[in-house]
Every structure is written in structure tokens, then in C-alpha cells.
Scaffold this motif. Structure first.
Motif, PDB file in Angstrom:
ATOM      1  N   ASP B  28       0.831  -1.211   0.000  1.00 40.74           N
ATOM      2  CA  ASP B  28       0.000   0.000   0.000  1.00 40.74           C
ATOM      3  C   ASP B  28       0.869   1.267   0.000  1.00 40.74           C
ATOM      4  O   ASP B  28       0.493   2.279  -0.592  1.00 40.74           O
ATOM      5  N   ASP B  33      -1.401   4.677   0.625  1.00 40.82           N
ATOM      6  CA  ASP B  33      -0.983   5.416   1.808  1.00 40.82           C
ATOM      7  C   ASP B  33      -0.409   4.545   2.920  1.00 40.82           C
ATOM      8  O   ASP B  33      -0.182   5.017   4.036  1.00 40.82           O
ATOM      9  N   GLY B  34      -0.212   3.258   2.612  1.00 45.91           N
ATOM     10  CA  GLY B  34       0.555   2.427   3.536  1.00 45.91           C
ATOM     11  C   GLY B  34      -0.180   1.847   4.712  1.00 45.91           C
ATOM     12  O   GLY B  34       0.437   1.209   5.573  1.00 45.91           O
ATOM     13  N   ASP B  35      -1.501   2.040   4.782  1.00 45.28           N
ATOM     14  CA  ASP B  35      -2.199   1.586   5.986  1.00 45.28           C
ATOM     15  C   ASP B  35      -2.951   0.280   5.809  1.00 45.28           C
ATOM     16  O   ASP B  35      -3.608  -0.184   6.747  1.00 45.28           O
ATOM     17  N   HIS B  36      -2.882  -0.324   4.649  1.00 46.89           N
ATOM     18  CA  HIS B  36      -3.754  -1.469   4.417  1.00 46.89           C
ATOM     19  C   HIS B  36      -3.463  -2.629   5.371  1.00 46.89           C
ATOM     20  O   HIS B  36      -4.398  -3.292   5.854  1.00 46.89           O
ATOM     21  N   ARG B 175      -7.004   4.954  -4.167  1.00 45.83           N
ATOM     22  CA  ARG B 175      -5.867   5.862  -4.098  1.00 45.83           C
ATOM     23  C   ARG B 175      -4.840   5.674  -5.190  1.00 45.83           C
ATOM     24  O   ARG B 175      -4.176   6.614  -5.610  1.00 45.83           O
TER      25      ARG B 175
HETATM   26 MG    MG Z   1      -4.389   2.516   2.304  1.00 49.68          MG
END
Ligand code: MG
Ligand code: ADP
Ligand code: ADP
Ligand code: MG
Ligand code: MG
Ligand code: MG
Lengths: 332, 207, 332, 207
Positions: B28, B33-36, B175
């Protein structure tokens, strides 16, 4: 990762607890993650609720207060809030006159707020949604999720907040919020990536002489990478991007926001503002109001966004109206 | 599928996203945004607790509870999508046991809900690109009389295949679509978690 | 170096030009480098002037305006202004009631302001100087240049500014400024070094897991280097340092500033504030007012300072008095 | 020393601090705020211009102008210190020419002014640690009938020596004092620029 924190997992709660301690005129529910005005919904006033992922402070929690939001619901870092939170916020904001939800256009935000709006509707509450989608780095087409909501959120929350404060009805508050969004365009450039506490390292690697152009506010990479150039050139491209998408005629009036992403010092933001002001003057556009500072941030990212909003009928007065929030305050 | 198997499935997903949290986060971070990873972990940890604490009267109750929990714990894009998917599936399975074909129909309903909510088509580089082939494979095997574990294994393999196929795609939803051409060359994180969901079902059913 | 700038040499001028464009209610002389209120000295009011090296924005330029400074004179980055500038600022601020100079205690600042005070005296102007020296990381002894002036400057400028605004006489304004300084102590920790445009790279190298403890606001290294620890531990040490130097009894009231150094996001500052608030509560000290944000910065340095000021008789009212400056605004 | 030599001295300092701007900046970054190179460069560039543009009637006028320019262009600690030093020296040299002993007396007055303004003692790790031995050496050579170039060379050597001797010292004045023990092991930037000032005099006088 170098941050003032205890553990990555408690970052958000600890920061919210500090926010609560610093602002006794707000009420912060650490359990439900909802921030409201301590005195609750204002009788006779349309409620204003916004929220989104955390990491953009002062947005949105810092814009709760007189003349702006009634409640905010901060999600996890860069993660939209869940419907329960939003509904809780609507309940706190609704005095019976209905509530306007200000939602930045991201798939997750849109879906969660939609579900919340449905739930609130089932409770018999009137809800209007204003979608903010100002970022011209993203094409507004069926091949994307549509333009993102970024710097214009400040303008929408302030101006719609003032409209609600002066007693406008639900549909009117929503309408002016939508007009502000429609009149606004933004573009952002990042000099560094940001680090979320849970990831523990920057979201992307950027060489010392390169910048990310067309970034959002969630640490994602931008549309393209470029060599670092003088500010005048970078800003000129940013202003072009903004005004190509929504041209302003000579003689137009604008409200301009130069917004820091969290890691860029104020002096650089002023430097950028100086370039923007010169470019708009060249085009015959007069800046009637401006805001230079950190409003819609991306944790510790170095970078800035430029938002140009055409100052349509009524915007300036509502912008000037008194506001008293942690992040924006005048007249009170 | 019985109630215990439904619970075991949720637990298996919980274990998988816990284990692969970082990998999902990195996928992600590359195009989102890296939160998955954190989102999935938070959601399914809560779901495991929730379905462990309840006394369900149907298979569907377990899945509905899972969906409700995801909706109220995850946020982001994946929360409503997975949450509504599990809720849609749960609605279809009102009995204590469900035949494999019934499970297939429930999974189809789940996919339908993801499509409806997110509006993504095949090839948009989303979880749909793993979800759709997985449901196809599942219903095909189930329709020709296959057992749950067989159908689930086929679904998991198809999901893996669908995941791999997201790499060359340019994202048109979520995204990652903001990156335009730069989204090409990366796996979709939601498709990766979907592959975990189906693999977890195969594991639970095969045990 | 990654900054929004054109050339290192023009950084300051460009940033000041942008500041001028953003704040039409201030008057910025780019030649003499003096920022004043557009309407000039306020008849009957004691003038308030401050200045120092640039790179600490919003300090001092951002604190010019109603209720605070009458004029500011920004020096080069991290370099105190020259006497000519200070005298120019005094001339602009002096309505005939005399002028208070607020000077942070650094050798260069002290000498340049002293020379300016002499020159102003020769012009027949009455001048009082308030020295700010709140930083307990530096021993106040003859073996040092004395404690540095840091975060307390915000408090001194606000409170003395309010005293001047309500009509206090020269000596009274200076006296309350000195009382605020005497009641205040600060301590700062840096997570990263800052980069001045002219140096083009960080002032010191700090490993990814270490912090500089007891830093000033000029990018200089601190008293010592430590491993990065949880915020609760770092803040506890900072509060100890502050309160060991000037203990507060249980029952005391304090104004607390958690100040960002420029590169630290607001959420971390709130997190730090939460720790400070808890520690002071443990000691029975009640925080009657607080400010959390970037006030006295060090370019892009990541880090923060904590200032505790005992809220002596009158401080709180003066803090609450209306103020309208780019960096601090309420009540107007 | 005549008027031309005084000007040549200022020009030589200007050239030296231009050349060593970065080194002075780095020395200052280590134990101060990194601006000493820029400060000296800015100040002496302006001084070179100023003394070039004037028609001085005395040696002292050149030095006074230099001092005044430094005061109004440099800021920081070094501006008032060097500025006042040059002004104090200038005040002593009211004629078109100055004997070497008179120059020595002027330099002594300059040192006195630095001491008075800054309050630094020998060993405090400041410019005084280069300035004082330089003035000592100068007046010693001048007192025993030495020529200006001889006195200046002795002064420059002594300043270099004094600069080197600042390395092991712990600073007790100026910004470096904030570092406590961490100031040990570094040369003092102001002492380094003082060494340049005296070396420039030797160069100008020897040319
Ligand atoms: Mg995300
Ligand atoms: N419109 C959509 N339809 C289907 N799936 C989507 C859609 N938008 C995003 N997704 C999926 O969600 C994933 C991202 O989830 P997550 O990172 O948890 O949420 P967010 O994008 O809000 O941070 C994407 O990888 C993609 O598979
Ligand atoms: N009190 C003092 N007396 C003599 N010299 C001093 C004193 N304080 C500082 N200095 C000298 O000034 C030098 C620093 O000058 P500079 O960097 O230009 O100014 P600042 O310290 O204001 O940044 C120091 O290296 C030291 O030699
Ligand atoms: Mg997210
Ligand atoms: Mg300096
Ligand atoms: Mg210096």
C-alpha cells in the motif's frame, strides 16, 4: 523513525489526549474518537461535521469551535473514520437544524461518510454532504477516483462554518460549501516523504536533489518526480496547474492558501507565497485574502500546497467572520 | 460450512493478516498510503474477538458479525468494502449449516456488494481483480458438485492468479489511481488481502 | 539541501517579500529590514521592539501587530540584527512614550542591541531593555554566556505587549517583561539538525536513533546526545530540568508553551503537551493557559521546547488580552 | 602604515575571508551556529567597497570606516567586536602615516575594546585568544624597532599559535559556551578569523 511518541500504537490516542488537555473549551471523547465543542450543539444552528484520517493536523480537530466545525471525527492515521464515529459526531452537532458533512473526496472517506449519512438518516436526522475535491494533480475522470480533497478543505470549513454561524439553513450552508469547493483548485509538491508511526519509515525514497510533484496528503507518491529547481520555477508550474484547470480572468479576486505539509518552515511558505502573489498579479488577479501556514498537513512531510479560490460573492465576508478554534482564530 | 468452520475461517484470516501485515502495508505504501496492513489487522483482530464472544445461531450470523465489526473498526476504503461484503454474504446464510453451493451464492452476493459500493470493474486494479475470479472459480467447482475445501482451494488459486495479474495494470479506482502510470508495476494491496481471505477459507475448510 | 528557495543569498529577502505580500496590515522595509505596523507608532503607547536572527519564524516579525510588538528587526539567518536596524525599529515604534527592547540573551544580540540603545539614547529616546534568558540547558554562570533566550520570548512579547497596549508606562512595561522572563524556564530537545540556506547541509549529523538534548534555537549541538527514548521519558527529563531550576509549589499556576522547532508536526507537539500536562498535574501545578505550536523555531529542525512560566499576578489577564499578529491572534 | 596600506590590509582581509568563508562557517557550525564565514565575508566585502569609495585623510579614517561598516553590516557577536575594534584602532591614527609603534598602540586599543565589550579573558576560547598574543607580538617587535612587516608577521604567527591553542579549551564566552565540555577539541572560529586579519596585515605590509 524519529518522533516524539511512546509507541506507534498509542500515537494517535496520546496525541488526542494532549489535544484534549490543551483545549478545555473542546470536548474530546477518546473512546469514540469524536471532538466536539464543550457546550455541545448550538441551538438553532445548522451543525457542521468533518473528519478524515488523522495526520493532517490541525485539520479537522483543530477547526472545531465557534464559527467553524461543531464536531470532528479523526480516523486512524491516513485512514478515514468509521461510520460509527461519524454518526456520533452528527449526533453531537445536530441541534435539529440538520448537519452538513464536509468530506474530502477519497474512496474510503466517501464510503464511510455515506454509510454514516444513511445511519443518521435512519435516526431521522437531516444530513447534507459537501464533497471537497480540489486537487488538480488528479484528473477528474472515470479513470481515477476523481480529484482529491486537500487545501480547499480549510476554505470550505471556514466559509460554510461562518454561514452556519450566521443562521443559514441546511441547504444554504451546504450550497455555499459546494460553491467554495467548485471555486477552488490546489496543487502540491513534496520535498520529502512522511513517516507514519506504524510504518516507521518514509513512504517513499526521494533522492536529495529530487521532489515529488502532484502529491496528495497521505504520503503517497506524486504524479511524477523531478529535479529540485528554484522555488520560482516550481511555484510557477504549480500556479499554472491550478489556473489551467480553472482559469481566472484579469480582474478576478482570489483567496489564496499556501499550506505547509508539516515539515516545511514558515519562512519557506512565505517565500512561496511571495512567488504566488507575483504570478497572480501578473495575471491581473488580486488576492483579497490569504492564509500562509500549516493547515492541511501530512505528518512530517516537507512540502507545500497552493490553493486558489475565486472569491465569489459573499466568500470574503464569511472568511472574515469571527472564528475561534485551535487552528484558526480571529475576531473572538 | 458450519458455524465452527465460519469462525475458523475468520480466525484464519486474522492470523494471515497479522502475519502479512507488514507486506500489505508495504504494497500500500508503494501506490497508496501504507495503511492497508494495519487496517486489515485491526479489523480482523476485532472480528476474531467478536465472533469468539458470540453464540451464533447461523453461519450467516458469524459472517454478518464479522462484516459489522469490520465496518466499525477499519475505516478507509477496505473497511466498508470488506465489511459490506461479509454482511452481504452473512445475509444469505441463515441456517446452522450451508451447502457449498449456498456458500458460493453468498460469496457472489459479497462480490456484488463490493462492485456496487466501489464501482470498480475488472481490470481497475482493485480487490475486485482477485475477488471476481475467486468467486467464479468457487461457484464453478461448487456447481459441478465439488466439496467446500475443493471450491475454496480453486478460489484461493484464482485469487492468487488475479492478484498477480494486477501488477501490470494502471489503477482506475482507489488511491492508486492518483498515481496514474506510476501505479503500473505494483501489486494491488486490496487484491493481496483478498487472496489471503480466500486462502484462509481453503485452510479452514481443509483442516 | 531541499528547500523552497531561489538562491541561498536571496532566501531571506524573498521570504520577507512574501511575508510583506501576505500581511498588508504590516509595513515591511526590505531595504532596512524593519517590520512595523502599517499605521506606525501608536500615540500615547510605549513602543515594543524585538528582533534577532532570522530563521525563528513566526518570531519576531510574525508578532508585530496590535497587542504585541510595534516593530521587529530580523537579522540574517541566525545572526542578530545590526544596530542600524534596531535604531530604525525604535524610531518607528517610539511615539514619545519610550520603547522597550526585548532581547534574547546571546552575545551578539546583546551587543548589537546595546549599541542601538546607545544610539537611540543619543537621539533623545528613552529605551528600556528586557533580556530573555530562560533556557536551563545552559548554566547561568560566569563560565558561560548565561542562559539563552528561547521559548519564553513568546510570553514576554505577548504579556509586555498587552501591558503596553493597556497604557502602562515605559518602566512598568519593562518590569512586567522582566518578571515574565524571571518566572519562565525552558528546555529543548532536537530530533534532527536544521539546515541553513547558506550552509546547505545540516549543522550536525545525528544518527537515526539519537537525539540532541539541551539544544538552542540556532542549530547548534546540544549539551549531550542520547538514544531516542519514548516521549514520556524524554518529556519527563525536560520537565525535571525546567522545574529543578525553578521549582513550583503544589498549588502554583503556570502558563505552558510546547513549541515546535519547525519540522515537527502538530500532533507530536500535542502528544508532548499531554505528557507535560500529566507531569505538572502530578506535582499539583495547574496549567491555566497553554500554547502548542510553532512559535520560536529553528528553520526545519525537528524538535520541541517546553516552557513553564509561573502565572504570577496579572500574567493571565495580559495573556488573554486581544492580540492581532500573523503568528498570534485572538479577541480582534 | 599609510592610507594605501590600510586599504590594502582591508582588501587582503576581504580576500582572505572570501576564500575561507566555508572553513569559518564549518568551524562555527561545530560549536556555534555556522554563520561566522558568512558574517565575515558580508562585513569585509562591504568594508572593501566602503574604503574603496572614500577619500580618506588619515590611516585612521580607513580603519574607522571599516569598523563602522562592520558594525552596520555584520550583526552577530563578531560584528560589534570587530567593528568596535577597528573603530578603536582608527581613532588612534589621525595622521596620513603611522609609525609601526603607533600602529601597535592602535592595535592594543582595539584589543582593549574587544575585551571591554565582550568581557572575555584569555583562555575563554574566543577571538581574544588569537588577538591578545598577536598584539603582544606586534608591540614587542615594534617596540624593539622592528618594521611594520616584521611586526605584522610576528603578530600573524602568534595569532596562528593562539588559534591552535583554542582547540583543547572549553569555551566560556559566546555561543560555544553553551556546549559545555563538547566545545573542547574544536578551534574557535573567531580566533580563526582573527588569525586571518593579522595574516592579511603581514601580507599587505610585505607586498
Ligand atoms: Mg491505504
Ligand atoms: N472503488 C474501489 N473498489 C474496490 N476496491 C477498492 C476501491 N478503492 C480501493 N479499493 C481497494 O482498497 C484497497 C486499499 O485499502 P486500504 O489501504 O485499507 O484503504 P485506503 O485506500 O482508504 O487507505 C486497494 O488496494 C483496493 O484494492
Ligand atoms: N564575549 C566574547 N568576547 C570575545 N569574542 C567573542 C565573544 N563571544 C563570541 N566571540 C567570538 O565571536 C565568534 C563568533 O562570531 P559569529 O559566529 O560571527 O557570531 P555569533 O556567535 O553571534 O553567531 C566566536 O568564535 C568568538 O571568537
Ligand atoms: Mg488509508
Ligand atoms: Mg550567529
Ligand atoms: Mg556564529
Amino acid at each position: 523513525m524519529k518522533k516524539f511518541l511512546n509507541t506507534a500504537d498509542t500515537y494517535l490516542t496520546d496525541a488526542l489526549a494532549g489535544f484534549a488537555a490543551a483545549h478545555p473549551d473542546l470536548s474530546v471523547n477518546l473512546e469514540s474518537r469524536v471532538v466536539t465543542r464543550a457546550r455541545g450543539a448550538v441551538p438553532g444552528k445548522v451543525g457542521l461535521v468533518s473528519g478524515g484520517g488523522s495526520g493532517h493536523e490541525p485539520l479537522h480537530t483543530g477547526f472545531v469551535g465557534e464559527g467553524m466545525l461543531d464536531a470532528a471525527c479523526p480516523g486512524e492515521i491516513f485512514t478515514s473514520p468509521v461510520p460509527d464515529q461519524v454518526v456520533e459526531a452528527v449526533r453531537a452537532a445536530d441541534s435539529g437544524e440538520g448537519t452538513v458533512l464536509i468530506v474530502k473526496n477519497y474512496t474510503g472517506d466517501v464510503m464511510n461518510f455515506e454509510m454514516a449519512a444513511e445511519l443518521a438518516g435512519e435516526e431521522g436526522r437531516r444530513v447534507e454532504t459537501v464533497l471537497v475535491d480540489d486537487d488538480v494533480a488528479v484528473e477528474d475522470s472515470t479513470f481515477t477516483a476523481g480529484r482529491r480533497g486537500t487545501g480547499a478543505t480549510l476554505l470550505v470549513e471556514k466559509i460554510a462554518g461562518a454561514a452556519a454561524a450566521r443562521g443559514d439553513a441546511l441547504e444554504e450552508v451546504a450550497a455555499i460549501g459546494r460553491r467554495v469547493d467548485a471555486a477552488s483548485r490546489s496543487f502540491a509538491v513534496a520535498l520529502t516523504a512522511c513517516t507514519t508511526p506504524s510504518a516507521g519509515r518514509p513512504g517513499f525514497d526521494l533522492p536529495e536533489d529530487e521532489v515529488e510533484v502532484g502529491v496528495g496528503i497521505h504520503g503517497e507518491p506524486g504524479r511524477r518526480r523531478e529535479k529540485l529547481r528554484p522555488a520560482s520555477e516550481i511555484v510557477s508550474d504549480m500556479v499554472d496547474a491550478v489556473l489551467d484547470d480553472r482559469p481566472l480572468e484579469s480582474g478576478a479576486e482570489a483567496i489564496v492558501v499556501v499550506n505547509g505539509m508539516g515539515g516545511t518552515p514558515l519562512s519557506e511558505l512565505y517565500l512561496v507565497y511571495g512567488e504566488v502573489a507575483a504570478l497572480l498579479e501578473e495575471r491581473g488577479v488580486s488576492i483579497v485574502r490569504n492564509a500562509v501556514g500549516d493547515y492541511v498537513t501530512s505528518l512530517d512531510m516537507a512540502g507545500c500546497s497552493i490553493t486558489v479560490c475565486e472569491a465569489e460573492e459573499g466568500f470574503t465576508d464569511l472568511w472574515d467572520a469571527p472564528v475561534s478554534t485551535p487552528g484558526l482564530r480571529w475576531g473572538i | 460450512m458450519d458455524i465452527e468452520l465460519a469462525r475458523a475461517w475468520v480466525r484464519a484470516i486474522g492470523a494471515a493478516v497479522e502475519r502479512d501485515r507488514e507486506r500489505l502495508g508495504e504494497l500500500d505504501a508503494a501506490i497508496g498510503d501504507g495503511d492497508h496492513g494495519a487496517n486489515m489487522q485491526r479489523g480482523f483482530a476485532a472480528a476474531v474477538d467478536a465472533v469468539g464472544a458470540m453464540s451464533p445461531e447461523s453461519v450467516g450470523a458469524v459472517l454478518t458479525k464479522t462484516g459489522t465489526t469490520l465496518v466499525s473498526k477499519v475505516g478507509g476504503a477496505s473497511g466498508p468494502l470488506y465489511g459490506s461484503a461479509f454482511r452481504a454474504a452473512g445475509k444469505r446464510l441463515a441456517a446452522e449449516r450451508a451447502e457449498t453451493e449456498e456458500v458460493g451464492a453468498a460469496l457472489s452476493a459479497a462480490l456484488e456488494e463490493v462492485r456496487r459500493l466501489g464501482g470498480a470493474q475488472a481490470g481497475d486494479k482493485t480487490m475486485v481483480d482477485a475477488f471476481a475470479p475467486a468467486v467464479d472459480a468457487f461457484t464453478r467447482v461448487a456447481g459441478s458438485g465439488g466439496r467446500l475445501d475443493e471450491a475454496a482451494r480453486a478460489a484461493a488459486d484464482a485469487a492468487d492468479e488475479g492478484l498477480r495479474a494486477t501488477e501490470p495494470l494502471q489503477a482506475r479506482k482507489g488511491r492508486a489511481s492518483y498515481l496514474g502510470e506510476r501505479s503500473v508495476g505494483h501489486l494491488d494491496p486490496g487484491a493481496a488481502s483478498t487472496a489471503l481471505v480466500f486462502r484462509a477459507l481453503a485452510e479452514a475448510a481443509g483442516a
